[in-house]
Design a protein around this motif. Structure first.
Motif, PDB file in Angstrom:
ATOM      1  N   GLN A  16      41.992  31.315  36.395  1.00  0.00           N
ATOM      2  CA  GLN A  16      43.440  31.133  36.293  1.00  0.00           C
ATOM      3  C   GLN A  16      43.764  29.769  35.714  1.00  0.00           C
ATOM      4  O   GLN A  16      44.632  29.642  34.852  1.00  0.00           O
ATOM      5  CB  GLN A  16      44.096  31.254  37.661  1.00  0.00           C
ATOM      6  N   THR A  19      42.567  29.867  31.854  1.00  0.00           N
ATOM      7  CA  THR A  19      43.249  30.762  30.925  1.00  0.00           C
ATOM      8  C   THR A  19      44.755  30.866  31.134  1.00  0.00           C
ATOM      9  O   THR A  19      45.467  31.299  30.237  1.00  0.00           O
ATOM     10  CB  THR A  19      42.662  32.188  31.019  1.00  0.00           C
ATOM     11  N   ARG A  21      46.182  32.946  33.197  1.00  0.00           N
ATOM     12  CA  ARG A  21      46.511  34.347  33.479  1.00  0.00           C
ATOM     13  C   ARG A  21      46.675  34.574  34.978  1.00  0.00           C
ATOM     14  O   ARG A  21      46.371  33.718  35.788  1.00  0.00           O
ATOM     15  CB  ARG A  21      45.418  35.248  32.927  1.00  0.00           C
ATOM     16  N   SER A  22      47.131  35.774  35.340  1.00  0.00           N
ATOM     17  CA  SER A  22      47.366  36.094  36.741  1.00  0.00           C
ATOM     18  C   SER A  22      46.050  36.260  37.490  1.00  0.00           C
ATOM     19  O   SER A  22      44.985  36.430  36.896  1.00  0.00           O
ATOM     20  CB  SER A  22      48.170  37.386  36.859  1.00  0.00           C
ATOM     21  N   GLU A  23      46.132  36.220  38.820  1.00  0.00           N
ATOM     22  CA  GLU A  23      44.936  36.342  39.650  1.00  0.00           C
ATOM     23  C   GLU A  23      44.260  37.696  39.452  1.00  0.00           C
ATOM     24  O   GLU A  23      43.041  37.773  39.339  1.00  0.00           O
ATOM     25  CB  GLU A  23      45.279  36.142  41.126  1.00  0.00           C
ATOM     26  N   ARG A  24      45.042  38.759  39.409  1.00  0.00           N
ATOM     27  CA  ARG A  24      44.462  40.096  39.256  1.00  0.00           C
ATOM     28  C   ARG A  24      43.761  40.243  37.901  1.00  0.00           C
ATOM     29  O   ARG A  24      42.687  40.836  37.813  1.00  0.00           O
ATOM     30  CB  ARG A  24      45.546  41.174  39.412  1.00  0.00           C
ATOM     31  N   THR A  25      44.340  39.699  36.852  1.00  0.00           N
ATOM     32  CA  THR A  25      43.710  39.736  35.536  1.00  0.00           C
ATOM     33  C   THR A  25      42.387  38.983  35.561  1.00  0.00           C
ATOM     34  O   THR A  25      41.394  39.424  34.980  1.00  0.00           O
ATOM     35  CB  THR A  25      44.643  39.127  34.474  1.00  0.00           C
ATOM     36  N   CYS A  26      42.348  37.873  36.267  1.00  0.00           N
ATOM     37  CA  CYS A  26      41.120  37.083  36.370  1.00  0.00           C
ATOM     38  C   CYS A  26      40.075  37.779  37.236  1.00  0.00           C
ATOM     39  O   CYS A  26      38.875  37.636  36.986  1.00  0.00           O
ATOM     40  CB  CYS A  26      41.443  35.684  36.885  1.00  0.00           C
ATOM     41  N   GLN A  27      40.503  38.554  38.219  1.00  0.00           N
ATOM     42  CA  GLN A  27      39.560  39.349  39.004  1.00  0.00           C
ATOM     43  C   GLN A  27      38.905  40.403  38.117  1.00  0.00           C
ATOM     44  O   GLN A  27      37.700  40.642  38.208  1.00  0.00           O
ATOM     45  CB  GLN A  27      40.277  40.030  40.174  1.00  0.00           C
ATOM     46  N   ARG A  28      39.702  41.013  37.247  1.00  0.00           N
ATOM     47  CA  ARG A  28      39.154  41.992  36.306  1.00  0.00           C
ATOM     48  C   ARG A  28      38.173  41.328  35.345  1.00  0.00           C
ATOM     49  O   ARG A  28      37.148  41.917  34.988  1.00  0.00           O
ATOM     50  CB  ARG A  28      40.276  42.663  35.516  1.00  0.00           C
ATOM     51  N   LEU A  29      38.490  40.125  34.930  1.00  0.00           N
ATOM     52  CA  LEU A  29      37.613  39.371  34.038  1.00  0.00           C
ATOM     53  C   LEU A  29      36.257  39.115  34.703  1.00  0.00           C
ATOM     54  O   LEU A  29      35.202  39.302  34.083  1.00  0.00           O
ATOM     55  CB  LEU A  29      38.271  38.052  33.634  1.00  0.00           C
ATOM     56  N   LYS A  32      34.314  42.268  34.608  1.00  0.00           N
ATOM     57  CA  LYS A  32      33.779  42.543  33.267  1.00  0.00           C
ATOM     58  C   LYS A  32      32.533  41.704  33.001  1.00  0.00           C
ATOM     59  O   LYS A  32      31.574  42.182  32.397  1.00  0.00           O
ATOM     60  CB  LYS A  32      34.835  42.248  32.198  1.00  0.00           C
TER      61      LYS A  32
END
Length: 61
Positions: A16, A19, A21-29, A32
């Motif tokens: 976060q 980048t 970005r939001s926490e959930r987006t970073c969890q997805r990252l 990946k």
């Protein structure tokens, strides 16, 4: 005297900060990155793996 040991793993909150970005987006990252390198759910993502995946040189991490 020895300097303190730096952390070797990264967490969604670290992404976060990097980048914006939001926490959930970073969890997805993080997920990946785990998938790309064949890590299990309980295995930690290192700064080396994250920098390789994101294409960011280590001196920025």
């Amino acid at each position: 005297m020895n300097s303190p040991l730096q952390r070797l793993t990264v967490y969604p909150s670290d992404h976060q900060k990097i980048t914006g970005r939001s926490e959930r987006t970073c969890q997805r990252l993080i997920n990946k990155i785990r998938d790309m390198f064949g890590l299990g759910r309980q295995q930690l993502v290192t700064i080396h793996l994250a920098s390789e995946y994101l294409g960011i040189p280590m001196n920025y991490m």
